[in-house]
Design a protein around this motif. Structure first.
Motif, PDB file in Angstrom:
ATOM      1  N   GLY A  45       9.097   4.845   7.299  1.00 41.66           N
ATOM      2  CA  GLY A  45       9.612   3.402   6.545  1.00 41.66           C
ATOM      3  C   GLY A  45       9.924   3.678   4.945  1.00 41.66           C
ATOM      4  N   LEU A  46       9.337   4.448   4.453  1.00 45.45           N
ATOM      5  CA  LEU A  46       9.689   4.842   2.933  1.00 45.45           C
ATOM      6  C   LEU A  46      10.698   6.193   3.092  1.00 45.45           C
ATOM      7  CD1 LEU A  46       6.333   4.814   1.077  1.00 45.45           C
ATOM      8  CD2 LEU A  46       8.033   2.940   1.120  1.00 45.45           C
ATOM      9  N   SER A  47      10.801   6.813   3.820  1.00 45.41           N
ATOM     10  CA  SER A  47      11.877   7.746   4.053  1.00 45.41           C
ATOM     11  C   SER A  47      13.196   7.117   4.284  1.00 45.41           C
ATOM     12  CB  SER A  47      11.542   8.700   5.384  1.00 45.41           C
ATOM     13  OG  SER A  47      10.360   9.548   4.973  1.00 45.41           O
ATOM     14  N   ALA A  48      13.316   6.018   5.266  1.00 49.10           N
ATOM     15  CA  ALA A  48      14.225   5.338   5.239  1.00 49.10           C
ATOM     16  C   ALA A  48      14.817   4.662   4.201  1.00 49.10           C
ATOM     17  CB  ALA A  48      14.062   4.483   6.499  1.00 49.10           C
ATOM     18  N   LEU A  49      13.975   4.006   3.591  1.00 50.01           N
ATOM     19  CA  LEU A  49      14.328   3.322   2.380  1.00 50.01           C
ATOM     20  C   LEU A  49      14.938   3.999   1.150  1.00 50.01           C
ATOM     21  CD1 LEU A  49      13.988   0.493   0.670  1.00 50.01           C
ATOM     22  CD2 LEU A  49      11.834   1.224  -0.148  1.00 50.01           C
ATOM     23  N   LEU A  50      14.110   5.330   0.903  1.00 50.07           N
ATOM     24  CA  LEU A  50      14.702   6.285  -0.240  1.00 50.07           C
ATOM     25  C   LEU A  50      15.537   7.325   0.243  1.00 50.07           C
ATOM     26  CD1 LEU A  50      11.153   6.781  -1.875  1.00 50.07           C
ATOM     27  CD2 LEU A  50      12.912   5.223  -2.488  1.00 50.07           C
ATOM     28  N   GLY A  51      15.703   7.557   1.419  1.00 45.95           N
ATOM     29  CA  GLY A  51      16.796   8.425   1.720  1.00 45.95           C
ATOM     30  C   GLY A  51      16.385   9.914   2.001  1.00 45.95           C
ATOM     31  N   GLU A  63      -1.586  -2.147  -4.819  1.00 47.91           N
ATOM     32  CA  GLU A  63      -1.689  -2.773  -5.930  1.00 47.91           C
ATOM     33  C   GLU A  63      -0.338  -2.339  -6.987  1.00 47.91           C
ATOM     34  OE1 GLU A  63      -4.880  -0.588  -8.951  1.00 47.91           O
ATOM     35  OE2 GLU A  63      -5.835  -1.356  -6.753  1.00 47.91           O
ATOM     36  N   PRO A  64      -0.016  -3.152  -7.848  1.00 47.78           N
ATOM     37  CA  PRO A  64       1.300  -2.723  -8.373  1.00 47.78           C
ATOM     38  C   PRO A  64       1.073  -1.354  -9.025  1.00 47.78           C
ATOM     39  CG  PRO A  64       0.816  -5.181  -8.944  1.00 47.78           C
ATOM     40  CD  PRO A  64      -0.481  -4.517  -8.126  1.00 47.78           C
ATOM     41  N   ALA A  65      -0.206  -0.890  -9.562  1.00 45.45           N
ATOM     42  CA  ALA A  65      -0.174   0.330 -10.304  1.00 45.45           C
ATOM     43  C   ALA A  65       0.197   1.383  -9.283  1.00 45.45           C
ATOM     44  CB  ALA A  65      -1.691   0.604 -10.225  1.00 45.45           C
ATOM     45  N   ALA A  66       0.454   1.171  -7.814  1.00 50.76           N
ATOM     46  CA  ALA A  66       0.974   2.100  -6.861  1.00 50.76           C
ATOM     47  C   ALA A  66       2.416   1.575  -6.472  1.00 50.76           C
ATOM     48  CB  ALA A  66       0.344   2.154  -5.540  1.00 50.76           C
ATOM     49  N   GLY A  67       2.691   0.426  -6.581  1.00 53.08           N
ATOM     50  CA  GLY A  67       4.025  -0.274  -6.320  1.00 53.08           C
ATOM     51  C   GLY A  67       4.977   0.439  -7.381  1.00 53.08           C
ATOM     52  N   ALA A 121       4.739  -2.856   1.234  1.00 57.94           N
ATOM     53  CA  ALA A 121       4.324  -3.669   2.497  1.00 57.94           C
ATOM     54  C   ALA A 121       5.381  -3.748   3.413  1.00 57.94           C
ATOM     55  CB  ALA A 121       3.812  -5.085   1.867  1.00 57.94           C
ATOM     56  N   ASP A 122       6.280  -3.939   3.010  1.00 54.92           N
ATOM     57  CA  ASP A 122       7.609  -4.032   3.989  1.00 54.92           C
ATOM     58  C   ASP A 122       7.929  -2.972   4.645  1.00 54.92           C
ATOM     59  OD1 ASP A 122       7.855  -6.952   3.612  1.00 54.92           O
ATOM     60  OD2 ASP A 122       9.588  -6.466   2.168  1.00 54.92           O
ATOM     61  N   HIS A 123       7.990  -1.761   3.975  1.00 54.78           N
ATOM     62  CA  HIS A 123       8.485  -0.513   4.611  1.00 54.78           C
ATOM     63  C   HIS A 123       7.293   0.539   4.823  1.00 54.78           C
ATOM     64  CE1 HIS A 123      12.602  -1.880   3.713  1.00 54.78           C
ATOM     65  NE2 HIS A 123      11.946  -2.319   2.641  1.00 54.78           N
ATOM     66  N   ALA A 124       6.228   0.630   4.216  1.00 55.91           N
ATOM     67  CA  ALA A 124       5.285   1.560   4.501  1.00 55.91           C
ATOM     68  C   ALA A 124       4.050   0.914   5.238  1.00 55.91           C
ATOM     69  CB  ALA A 124       4.692   2.240   3.278  1.00 55.91           C
ATOM     70  N   LYS A 125       4.139  -0.294   5.409  1.00 55.63           N
ATOM     71  CA  LYS A 125       3.208  -1.232   5.989  1.00 55.63           C
ATOM     72  C   LYS A 125       1.581  -0.897   5.109  1.00 55.63           C
ATOM     73  CE  LYS A 125       6.439  -1.988   8.606  1.00 55.63           C
ATOM     74  NZ  LYS A 125       7.417  -3.241   8.360  1.00 55.63           N
ATOM     75  N   ALA A 171      -4.981  -8.971  -4.744  1.00 58.28           N
ATOM     76  CA  ALA A 171      -4.740 -10.218  -3.690  1.00 58.28           C
ATOM     77  C   ALA A 171      -3.205 -10.455  -3.623  1.00 58.28           C
ATOM     78  CB  ALA A 171      -5.578 -11.646  -4.150  1.00 58.28           C
ATOM     79  N   THR A 172      -2.990 -10.959  -2.352  1.00 56.68           N
ATOM     80  CA  THR A 172      -1.501 -11.259  -1.986  1.00 56.68           C
ATOM     81  C   THR A 172      -0.918 -12.364  -3.262  1.00 56.68           C
ATOM     82  OG1 THR A 172      -2.086 -12.918  -0.312  1.00 56.68           O
ATOM     83  CG2 THR A 172      -1.761 -10.468   0.114  1.00 56.68           C
ATOM     84  N   ALA A 173      -1.755 -13.273  -3.401  1.00 58.02           N
ATOM     85  CA  ALA A 173      -1.493 -14.644  -4.120  1.00 58.02           C
ATOM     86  C   ALA A 173      -1.236 -13.991  -5.484  1.00 58.02           C
ATOM     87  CB  ALA A 173      -2.419 -15.506  -4.249  1.00 58.02           C
ATOM     88  N   ASP A 174      -1.704 -13.142  -6.199  1.00 58.02           N
ATOM     89  CA  ASP A 174      -1.640 -12.578  -7.451  1.00 58.02           C
ATOM     90  C   ASP A 174      -0.304 -11.877  -7.467  1.00 58.02           C
ATOM     91  OD1 ASP A 174      -4.232 -13.067  -8.235  1.00 58.02           O
ATOM     92  OD2 ASP A 174      -5.032 -11.140  -7.727  1.00 58.02           O
ATOM     93  N   VAL A 175       0.244 -10.988  -6.531  1.00 59.06           N
ATOM     94  CA  VAL A 175       1.444 -10.309  -6.565  1.00 59.06           C
ATOM     95  C   VAL A 175       2.595 -11.475  -6.471  1.00 59.06           C
ATOM     96  CG1 VAL A 175       2.764  -8.836  -5.199  1.00 59.06           C
ATOM     97  CG2 VAL A 175       0.623  -8.185  -5.902  1.00 59.06           C
ATOM     98  N   LEU A 176       2.179 -12.432  -5.536  1.00 57.06           N
ATOM     99  CA  LEU A 176       3.537 -13.354  -5.295  1.00 57.06           C
ATOM    100  C   LEU A 176       3.566 -14.248  -6.489  1.00 57.06           C
ATOM    101  CD1 LEU A 176       2.537 -14.341  -1.534  1.00 57.06           C
ATOM    102  CD2 LEU A 176       4.246 -12.929  -2.390  1.00 57.06           C
ATOM    103  N   ARG A 177       2.888 -14.441  -7.064  1.00 60.42           N
ATOM    104  CA  ARG A 177       2.675 -15.242  -8.325  1.00 60.42           C
ATOM    105  C   ARG A 177       3.344 -14.702  -9.649  1.00 60.42           C
ATOM    106  NH1 ARG A 177      -2.164 -16.427  -8.722  1.00 60.42           N
ATOM    107  NH2 ARG A 177      -2.968 -14.764 -10.247  1.00 60.42           N
ATOM    108  N   THR A 178       2.867 -13.391  -9.559  1.00 60.69           N
ATOM    109  CA  THR A 178       3.487 -12.656 -10.744  1.00 60.69           C
ATOM    110  C   THR A 178       4.951 -11.999 -10.602  1.00 60.69           C
ATOM    111  OG1 THR A 178       1.416 -11.692 -10.997  1.00 60.69           O
ATOM    112  CG2 THR A 178       3.209 -10.465 -12.367  1.00 60.69           C
TER     113      THR A 178
END
Length: 317
Positions: free
Chosen positions: A28-34, A272-276, A264-268, A305-312
């Motif tokens: 997934g990430l390979s397809a995203l980044l090429g 956390e954002p420290a990795a995002g 989440a979408d591409h690597a499944k 938590a999912t709520a933390d990322v979605l809110r931010t």
């Protein structure tokens, strides 16, 4: 400077206490980044991040008297969990000091593991309380100013180098800098010529500021990515990064949050954002070095938590 023999010794010391986390190609990430992308999934580690490695390395290297005194640590989240988990497993009393801005679930996880959690107004006052508790007799377990901890974090790179296929460039996020320091030392020893890139978020740029100043300085912390918010790096980590890391890249909080959603979408994986923050930085690395790159990403933790990322991120929950 820590070397590969120190990291190999740490790997032997912590074997059986931590997990050898998966190193996997990511279609997934390979397809995203090429380009081909391989991920080291440290978010599947005990406690949800790489931090248990350094904690185990230090706790197992302490004298009986140092362990009997109890340990104190300061953390924006993951180090607290790592110290609490490993101290609990080894029967050592642990006090962890955290700013009120740290994720509530991290403080709760540290308490569940048996640690005494002390909350302070901000990260600067957390470090000050840590220093005071050390003077009061507790044994310091510093997150990034200790070569034994750094060597423990370097076992991530030791495993990555052993388990991955071809890699030209590896991206690692930076808080206090122990993880990238150890990973870079381990990878360079195993794979000469590999490039290791650091990533920070704007407002949590202690290493960027240190590199500009020629040594550690105090940074004003404004980033919402609390697990990267060290107010300064150590001389130890500065010396390593300035020597063995290609460059440190800065990305915005919003791009880091989007990176979490992209993982989440591409690597499944839920990171956390420290990795995002690695994904926007990876695009910049590819702009520089071209399409022949073979990327490695150290997905350092998943304690949010999912709520933390979605809110931010401003995404409706």
């Amino acid at each position: 400077m820590v070397d590969i023999t120190d990291i190999e010794a740490a790997a032997e010391r912590i074997a059986g206490h931590v997990l050898r986390t998966p190193t996997v190609p990511s279609p997934g990430l390979s397809a995203l980044l090429g380009v081909p992308v391989t991920a080291k999934l440290e978010l599947l580690q005990r406690g949800g991040s790489f931090k248990v490695r350094g904690a185990a390395s230090k706790l197992l290297a302490m004298t009986d008297a140092e362990r009997a005194a109890g340990v104190v640590a300061v953390s924006g989240g993951n180090h607290a969990i790592g110290v609490a988990v490993m101290a609990g497993a080894l029967g050592v009393a642990a006090t962890v000091v955290m700013p009120k801005s740290a994720p509530a679930r991290a403080a709760a996880a540290a308490r569940r593991a048996g640690a005494d959690v002390r909350l302070t107004e901000d990260m600067a006052s957390a470090f000050a309380l840590m220093d005071q508790l050390q003077l009061d007799g507790l044994t310091l377990l510093h997150p990034f100013a200790d070569p034994v901890v750094l060597a423990g974090q370097g076992t991530v790179g030791l495993e990555f180098g052993q388990d991955a296929g071809e890699l030209t460039d590896v991206l690692v996020s930076i808080g206090g800098g122990a993880l990238i320091s150890g990973v870079a030392v381990a990878l360079h020893a195993q794979r000469p010529g590999i490039r290791v890139w650091g990533v920070e978020t704007e407002g949590a740029q202690a290493m960027t500021d240190a590199l500009a100043a020629g040594g550690p300085v105090t940074t004003t912390l404004t980033s919402s990515v609390s697990t990267l918010c060290a107010p300064t790096v150590s001389q130890l980590t500065y010396d390593h990064v300035s020597t063995v890391v290609e460059e440190v890249l800065l990305v915005s909080d919003s791009d880091a949050m989007q990176g979490t959603l992209d993982l989440a979408d591409h690597a499944k994986v839920w990171a956390e954002p420290a990795a995002g923050c690695l994904l926007p930085a990876a695009r910049r690395v590819l702009d520089r070095i071209g399409p022949d790159a073979r990327l490695g990403l150290v997905v350092c933790g998943g304690n949010i938590a999912t709520a933390d990322v979605l809110r931010t991120s401003g995404t409706p929950s």
